[in-house]
Design a protein around this motif. Structure first.
Motif, PDB file in Angstrom:
ATOM      1  N   GLY A 141       0.785  -1.227   0.000  1.00 50.29           N
ATOM      2  CA  GLY A 141       0.000   0.000   0.000  1.00 50.29           C
ATOM      3  C   GLY A 141       0.815   1.274   0.000  1.00 50.29           C
ATOM      4  O   GLY A 141       0.259   2.362   0.096  1.00 50.29           O
ATOM      5  N   LYS A 142       2.150   1.157  -0.111  1.00 49.32           N
ATOM      6  CA  LYS A 142       3.013   2.340  -0.100  1.00 49.32           C
ATOM      7  C   LYS A 142       3.789   2.443  -1.404  1.00 49.32           C
ATOM      8  O   LYS A 142       4.147   1.427  -1.999  1.00 49.32           O
ATOM      9  CB  LYS A 142       3.983   2.289   1.091  1.00 49.32           C
ATOM     10  N   GLU A 143       4.060   3.665  -1.816  1.00 48.81           N
ATOM     11  CA  GLU A 143       4.836   3.903  -3.027  1.00 48.81           C
ATOM     12  C   GLU A 143       6.317   3.678  -2.748  1.00 48.81           C
ATOM     13  O   GLU A 143       6.865   4.228  -1.781  1.00 48.81           O
ATOM     14  CB  GLU A 143       4.620   5.334  -3.518  1.00 48.81           C
ATOM     15  N   VAL A 144       6.997   2.900  -3.626  1.00 46.91           N
ATOM     16  CA  VAL A 144       8.410   2.604  -3.395  1.00 46.91           C
ATOM     17  C   VAL A 144       9.271   3.861  -3.542  1.00 46.91           C
ATOM     18  O   VAL A 144      10.364   3.937  -2.963  1.00 46.91           O
ATOM     19  CB  VAL A 144       8.909   1.510  -4.366  1.00 46.91           C
ATOM     20  N   ARG A 145       8.805   4.849  -4.305  1.00 50.50           N
ATOM     21  CA  ARG A 145       9.629   6.058  -4.464  1.00 50.50           C
ATOM     22  C   ARG A 145       9.624   6.931  -3.221  1.00 50.50           C
ATOM     23  O   ARG A 145      10.427   7.852  -3.095  1.00 50.50           O
ATOM     24  CB  ARG A 145       9.185   6.857  -5.685  1.00 50.50           C
ATOM     25  N   SER A 165      -0.179   7.195   0.365  1.00 58.01           N
ATOM     26  CA  SER A 165      -0.177   5.755   0.603  1.00 58.01           C
ATOM     27  C   SER A 165      -1.583   5.373   1.047  1.00 58.01           C
ATOM     28  O   SER A 165      -2.400   6.237   1.369  1.00 58.01           O
ATOM     29  CB  SER A 165       0.848   5.371   1.676  1.00 58.01           C
ATOM     30  N   ALA A 166      -1.861   4.076   1.060  1.00 54.15           N
ATOM     31  CA  ALA A 166      -3.190   3.613   1.458  1.00 54.15           C
ATOM     32  C   ALA A 166      -3.251   3.474   2.977  1.00 54.15           C
ATOM     33  O   ALA A 166      -2.611   2.587   3.546  1.00 54.15           O
ATOM     34  CB  ALA A 166      -3.492   2.271   0.793  1.00 54.15           C
ATOM     35  N   HIS A 167      -3.996   4.350   3.631  1.00 48.90           N
ATOM     36  CA  HIS A 167      -4.110   4.271   5.092  1.00 48.90           C
ATOM     37  C   HIS A 167      -4.746   2.954   5.530  1.00 48.90           C
ATOM     38  O   HIS A 167      -4.474   2.456   6.621  1.00 48.90           O
ATOM     39  CB  HIS A 167      -4.925   5.452   5.614  1.00 48.90           C
ATOM     40  N   ASP A 168      -5.591   2.394   4.679  1.00 46.80           N
ATOM     41  CA  ASP A 168      -6.239   1.125   5.011  1.00 46.80           C
ATOM     42  C   ASP A 168      -5.249  -0.023   5.035  1.00 46.80           C
ATOM     43  O   ASP A 168      -5.514  -1.078   5.615  1.00 46.80           O
ATOM     44  CB  ASP A 168      -7.343   0.834   3.980  1.00 46.80           C
ATOM     45  N   SER A 169      -4.076   0.173   4.382  1.00 46.43           N
ATOM     46  CA  SER A 169      -3.054  -0.873   4.342  1.00 46.43           C
ATOM     47  C   SER A 169      -2.038  -0.751   5.468  1.00 46.43           C
ATOM     48  O   SER A 169      -1.128  -1.577   5.569  1.00 46.43           O
ATOM     49  CB  SER A 169      -2.315  -0.827   3.001  1.00 46.43           C
ATOM     50  N   MET A 170      -2.168   0.290   6.272  1.00 45.48           N
ATOM     51  CA  MET A 170      -1.252   0.430   7.395  1.00 45.48           C
ATOM     52  C   MET A 170      -1.521  -0.666   8.426  1.00 45.48           C
ATOM     53  O   MET A 170      -2.587  -1.279   8.441  1.00 45.48           O
ATOM     54  CB  MET A 170      -1.402   1.810   8.032  1.00 45.48           C
TER      55      MET A 170
END
Length: 566
Positions: free
Chosen positions: A324-328, A351-356
């Motif tokens: 859920g996070k951008e690699v850059r 980033s996706a807060h739901d994926s935290m």
């Protein structure tokens, strides 16, 4: 690069830029709202034209109810105008084949952007035309932020002034100056910086391309840079593209990511200097800033610790919490952005807060439930923490037997009642909305992550609903993306939460400003509780945490805390 070093560099750069801008920007904003320049020269000519067209006397003062009436009247007209624009966009130029927005979505979106929430229950690329984006949504990004600053300045005037009639300024002048002299110039500079990093600016509908798999696709374009700048500077948060600041056209590089974080924090932080300058005691502003910084640092440390671990089978196998996070941007850039956007009323996401992780997601949720005062939205963060300071002074006075006074103004029953009502609005909306949506799930359309009570799916689903109403009532706009909010219930209920969450506190704050303005100033004496220094900062911090903990701990225990302990 080592994640710890990367995180330290991110934070150091943001803090350094904010420190450099703090004094000049804070003092400049104080001059904007306190000076009476010649309207025949410079920016004054444009302002004078606006006043003539609006039949406004810029030298006339308003009482708190006149000021509040202007705020509500302007906002109502903005909601109606934005709703009409969305419904008729298919008849306007540059429609790109898009028809009018559906009534439910148009209602929700109109309220969302006018209240500085920018909650988006639609896909921008396939719903909003460039005209709607530029003429409707972008304009509201400017003026809704200017409304928040105007209310904060009105409260400061109420504290500083002693006026028999209780006048606290002129809303139309404050709105005009905040837009033309503060937001427009800063947004222009930030837009140029974002353009230099590759953020796009186009009125074309899109372009066709072929992917690495050989299949064709169409990529949407939009006037992003101009709207991205004010989206962040005004703590608005609504993305021109659906992926928001995770989209490479909105936020292409680590440098643009840092610039966006700085833009989010810039005005809320500098407004504490404006407060200190206007009240004639800059230590007051530094004390408020210290409390904001302490709360922000605590949330950042907690979220960073939660996201830097490897919890769960998928994270352990991958070696990091990068889902859920951008690699850059990596974890440091993502966490700093998330804490900044929920500590203010921005709601933009990279980033996706739901994926935290459960603890990380619970931290950004708690960041909103603290009242978004660390450092808070443009204007709303300052007047929010000043209201809590009033409560802290009252509580401190009761504890030590000192006279409850705040900056030379007595805290009587009326002032404490208004402060208490301001603080109670948000919890009432969040807890009521969440309870109704979950209990009447078959009616409200809450079907996401369904499961037997106590199962991970059901617990996370409850957290998603709690996050949605916390976001709406705090005028944030971010979301746990697993929750589908397109039902009529969610469109209407979240819209009303945004409306009441924005304007009820504004009414109470303006009434408090009028009550302060009508009082005589009382010189500080031996019995006056000091409102600067470490002791009062600790009292204010404790008040913030205690109010949130007592109010929301049971709900948090049913959601993020229970999920984290599983």
């Amino acid at each position: 690069m080592n994640p710890a070093i990367a995180a330290a560099l991110h934070i150091a750069l943001v803090v350094a830029v904010l420190a450099l801008a703090y004094v000049p920007l804070g003092d400049y904003m104080a001059r904007v709202y306190t000076t009476d320049p010649d309207l025949r020269s410079g920016d004054g000519r444009v302002e004078s034209l606006i006043y003539r067209l609006g039949r406004i006397d810029p030298r006339a003062e308003q009482t708190w109810y006149g000021y509040a009436g202007s705020v509500l009247g302007f906002s109502l007209a903005s909601v109606l105008g934005l709703y009409l624009l969305q419904r008729t966009q298919g008849l306007l130029p540059l429609d790109h084949g898009l028809s009018g927005v559906s009534p439910a979505v148009a209602f929700n979106t109109a309220i969302s952007f006018v209240t500085n929430t920018n909650w988006q229950s639609y896909v921008p690329e396939t719903t909003m035309s460039p005209v709607t984006q530029s003429v409707g949504l972008a304009v509201q990004n400017f003026v809704s932020a200017a409304v928040g600053m105007a209310v904060a300045i009105a409260l400061i005037r109420g504290i500083v002034r002693t006026v028999r009639g209780g006048e606290i300024g002129n809303f139309w002048v404050d709105l005009t100056r905040g837009t033309l002299r503060i937001l427009l110039p800063l947004a222009f500079v930030i837009a140029l910086i974002l353009l230099s990093q590759g953020v796009i600016q186009s009125y074309r509908s899109g372009f066709d391309a072929v992917g690495v798999d050989g299949n064709g696709f169409t990529t949407a374009l939009a006037p992003v840079a101009s709207q991205e700048a004010i989206k962040l500077l005004g703590t608005n948060g609504g993305g021109v593209l659906a992926a928001n600041s995770a989209h490479p056209f909105e936020n292409p590089t680590p440098v643009s990511n840092i610039v966006q974080i700085i833009a989010i924090l810039l005005i809320p932080v500098a407004l504490t200097r404006t407060f200190g300058t206007m009240v004639g005691n800059r230590r007051q502003g530094l004390t408020v800033l210290g409390v904001m910084a302490l709360l922000f640092a605590a949330m950042l440390a907690l979220a960073s610790a939660a996201e830097s671990g490897t919890r769960g089978a998928a994270a352990t196998a991958a070696g990091a919490m990068m889902e859920g996070k951008e690699v850059r941007f990596g974890i440091p850039g993502s966490v700093l952005f998330a804490v900044s956007t929920t500590g203010t009323s921005t709601g933009a996401v990279n980033s996706a807060h739901d994926s935290m992780s459960p603890l990380g997601g619970g931290t950004v949720l708690l960041n909103m439930l603290l009242g978004e005062i660390a450092p808070g939205g443009v204007g709303s963060g300052l007047y929010g923490i000043l209201v809590l300071a009033v409560i802290a002074v009252f509580v401190g006075g009761l504890l030590v037997g000192r006279t409850p006074e705040f900056l030379g103004k007595k805290l009587r029953r009326r002032e404490i009642t208004l402060a208490a009502l301001t603080v109670l609005v948000m919890p009432a909306l969040v807890l009521t909305g969440t309870a109704v949506a979950v209990i009447l799930s078959s009616t409200t359309g809450f079907m996401g992550n369904s499961g037997e009570p106590g199962t991970p799916g059901a617990i996370h689903g409850f957290g998603e609903v709690l996050y949605a109403y916390a976001s709406a009532a705090n005028n944030n706009g971010s979301a746990f993306g697993g929750l589908t909010v397109t039902s009529d219930w969610f469109q209407a209920s979240l819209g009303m939460c945004m409306l009441f969450g924005r304007f009820l506190p504004i009414l109470f704050v303006l009434a408090l400003a009028g009550s302060f303005a009508a009082q005589r100033r009382i010189p500080a004496g031996a019995g006056t509780l000091p409102t600067t220094g470490v002791a009062f900062a600790g009292l204010l911090t404790g008040t913030v945490v205690l109010v949130a903990a007592l109010t929301f701990f049971p709900a948090l225990a049913l959601g993020p805390i229970a999920e984290a302990l599983q």
